[in-house]
Design a protein around this motif. Structure first.
Motif, mmCIF file in Angstrom:
data_model
loop_
_atom_site.group_PDB
_atom_site.id
_atom_site.type_symbol
_atom_site.label_atom_id
_atom_site.label_comp_id
_atom_site.label_asym_id
_atom_site.label_seq_id
_atom_site.Cartn_x
_atom_site.Cartn_y
_atom_site.Cartn_z
ATOM 1 N N THR A 80 8.925 -30.156 -10.032
ATOM 2 C CA THR A 80 8.314 -28.854 -9.739
ATOM 3 C C THR A 80 9.071 -28.166 -8.610
ATOM 4 O OG1 THR A 80 6.758 -29.840 -8.150
ATOM 5 C CG2 THR A 80 6.019 -29.642 -10.445
ATOM 6 N N ALA A 81 8.805 -26.870 -8.446
ATOM 7 C CA ALA A 81 9.497 -26.096 -7.410
ATOM 8 C C ALA A 81 9.147 -26.591 -6.012
ATOM 9 C CB ALA A 81 9.149 -24.614 -7.551
ATOM 10 N N HIS A 82 7.905 -27.033 -5.835
ATOM 11 C CA HIS A 82 7.515 -27.560 -4.524
ATOM 12 C C HIS A 82 7.516 -29.083 -4.582
ATOM 13 C CE1 HIS A 82 3.753 -27.511 -6.803
ATOM 14 N NE2 HIS A 82 3.304 -28.452 -5.998
ATOM 15 N N LYS A 83 8.188 -29.690 -3.668
ATOM 16 C CA LYS A 83 8.237 -31.157 -3.606
ATOM 17 C C LYS A 83 6.867 -31.677 -3.182
ATOM 18 C CE LYS A 83 13.155 -31.107 -2.396
ATOM 19 N NZ LYS A 83 13.291 -29.637 -2.456
ATOM 20 N N HIS A 84 6.461 -32.794 -3.749
ATOM 21 C CA HIS A 84 5.157 -33.343 -3.397
ATOM 22 C C HIS A 84 5.108 -34.846 -3.648
ATOM 23 C CE1 HIS A 84 4.853 -32.360 -7.705
ATOM 24 N NE2 HIS A 84 3.953 -33.319 -7.785
ATOM 25 N N ASN A 85 4.243 -35.491 -2.882
ATOM 26 C CA ASN A 85 4.027 -36.938 -2.994
ATOM 27 C C ASN A 85 2.673 -37.222 -3.622
ATOM 28 O OD1 ASN A 85 6.440 -37.745 -1.599
ATOM 29 N ND2 ASN A 85 5.453 -37.203 0.337
ATOM 30 N N HIS A 86 2.630 -38.245 -4.454
ATOM 31 C CA HIS A 86 1.375 -38.796 -4.962
ATOM 32 C C HIS A 86 1.182 -40.153 -4.300
ATOM 33 C CE1 HIS A 86 0.579 -35.927 -8.273
ATOM 34 N NE2 HIS A 86 1.905 -35.806 -8.301
ATOM 35 N N ILE A 87 0.027 -40.357 -3.711
ATOM 36 C CA ILE A 87 -0.293 -41.639 -3.079
ATOM 37 C C ILE A 87 -1.547 -42.197 -3.746
ATOM 38 C CG2 ILE A 87 -0.868 -42.836 -0.935
ATOM 39 C CD1 ILE A 87 0.508 -40.536 0.574
#
Length: 324
Positions: free
Chosen positions: A102-109
């Motif tokens: 996606t355009a915005h980086k993100h973490n799933h925890i």
């Protein structure tokens, strides 16, 4: 800006784990287990729950930590920040996966709800959630990233937000249009994201705090109000309100000018022609034409029900009659 969201999960952790580790969204180097092995995390989570006989209720937590697309951030650093956030939950097992699709980086925890050291369950109270968000903000600040306020409360305005509101109004008072306004704000170290495709204006302070116009708790600073103000010429319009004031009246403020415009455009929107003309008595013909253009009513012919006294006052200030 960085944001953190919690989702409590009672079942289906296998499906969630498959989703966050999907190879179409991430790669192996961006999937890490904390206090467990990522590949066998589901089984390890179950062992801990059975050991402490806590297999019912909320079983897992799904935490999403997202970063602003405007932040200069590579995937490895985003993953590192995710691991640091997972480390906040001492004694809990977790899997951290950083998505790249996606355009915005993100973490799933994915966080086990049972502590493997003492068997206590994690409880997601409002206070604890706020503490996690504060910790995430500190991590982002350490990496030079923008942050988001933990809670928007109209009765507890932080100092940085009060300063932001004052700065916006000062810049509005000096600006004739949106481009002027953005330039003045940037000169003072603020970033302004004001795009046609976005519903809100987003400001980033020199300290890294990000805030939407809707979270400033000031109607004068809402996007629609500012667009009306600049459509009328901004500083030019404010100066004209000051020049047209009655003898003995206080000097109109920016708030007075913007709120007055809001009332005028509301009258236009509901076709309240009487109120529209009464509220524009002290405006020039050019200003009225701008308002009609903004309200998309330039070519509409209106019927005016006014008495002679109103018409005389209107003609005195505008040079033309309300009767057409």
């Amino acid at each position: 800006m960085a944001s953190v969201k919690f989702v409590a999960v009672s079942r289906g952790v296998k499906e969630i784990m498959e989703y966050v580790t999907n190879k179409e969204k991430t790669v192996d180097r961006l999937i890490t287990g904390v206090n467990c092995v990522a590949q066998t995390a589901v089984q390890e989570f179950d062992v801990v729950k059975k050991q402490f006989r806590k297999t019912d209720g909320r079983s897992y937590y799904h935490i999403v930590q997202a970063f602003s697309p405007e932040d200069k951030l590579d995937f490895e650093t985003a993953h590192e920040i995710g691991l640091e956030l997972a480390g906040y939950f001492q004694g809990f097992q977790a899997v951290v996966a950083t998505h790249m699709n996606t355009a915005h980086k993100h973490n799933h925890i994915i966080l086990n709800s049972v502590n493997f050291e003492n068997g206590k369950k994690f409880h997601q109270s409002a206070k604890e959630l706020a503490q996690v968000k504060e910790f995430s903000n500190r991590l982002c600040q350490q990496h030079g990233l923008s942050i988001i306020e933990v809670k928007a409360d109209p009765f507890a305005i932080p100092l940085w937000k009060k300063k932001l509101r004052k700065t916006i109004k000062n810049c509005m008072e000096q600006s004739y249009d949106r481009a002027d306004f953005v330039r003045y704000m940037e000169m003072l170290g603020y970033k302004v994201k004001w795009e046609e495709s976005h519903k809100y204006i987003t400001y980033t302070t020199p300290e890294g705090y990000a805030c939407r116009d809707s979270k400033l708790f000031d109607q004068t600073l809402r996007r629609e109000r500012m667009e009306e103000y600049f459509a009328m010429g901004g500083k030019e319009y404010l100066d004209s309100r000051i020049a047209w004031r009655e003898l003995g009246e206080p000097v109109p403020t920016l708030d007075d000018a913007v709120c007055g415009l809001a009332s005028i455009f509301e009258a236009l929107a509901v076709s309240d022609n009487n109120r529209f003309h009464l509220e524009t008595v002290h405006h020039s013909e050019e200003e009225i034409q701008r308002m009609l253009a903004r309200g998309r009513k330039v070519e509409r012919t209106a019927e005016y029900a006014v008495d002679d006294e109103q018409d005389e006052e209107f003609e005195q200030y505008h040079g033309f009659s309300m009767r057409m």
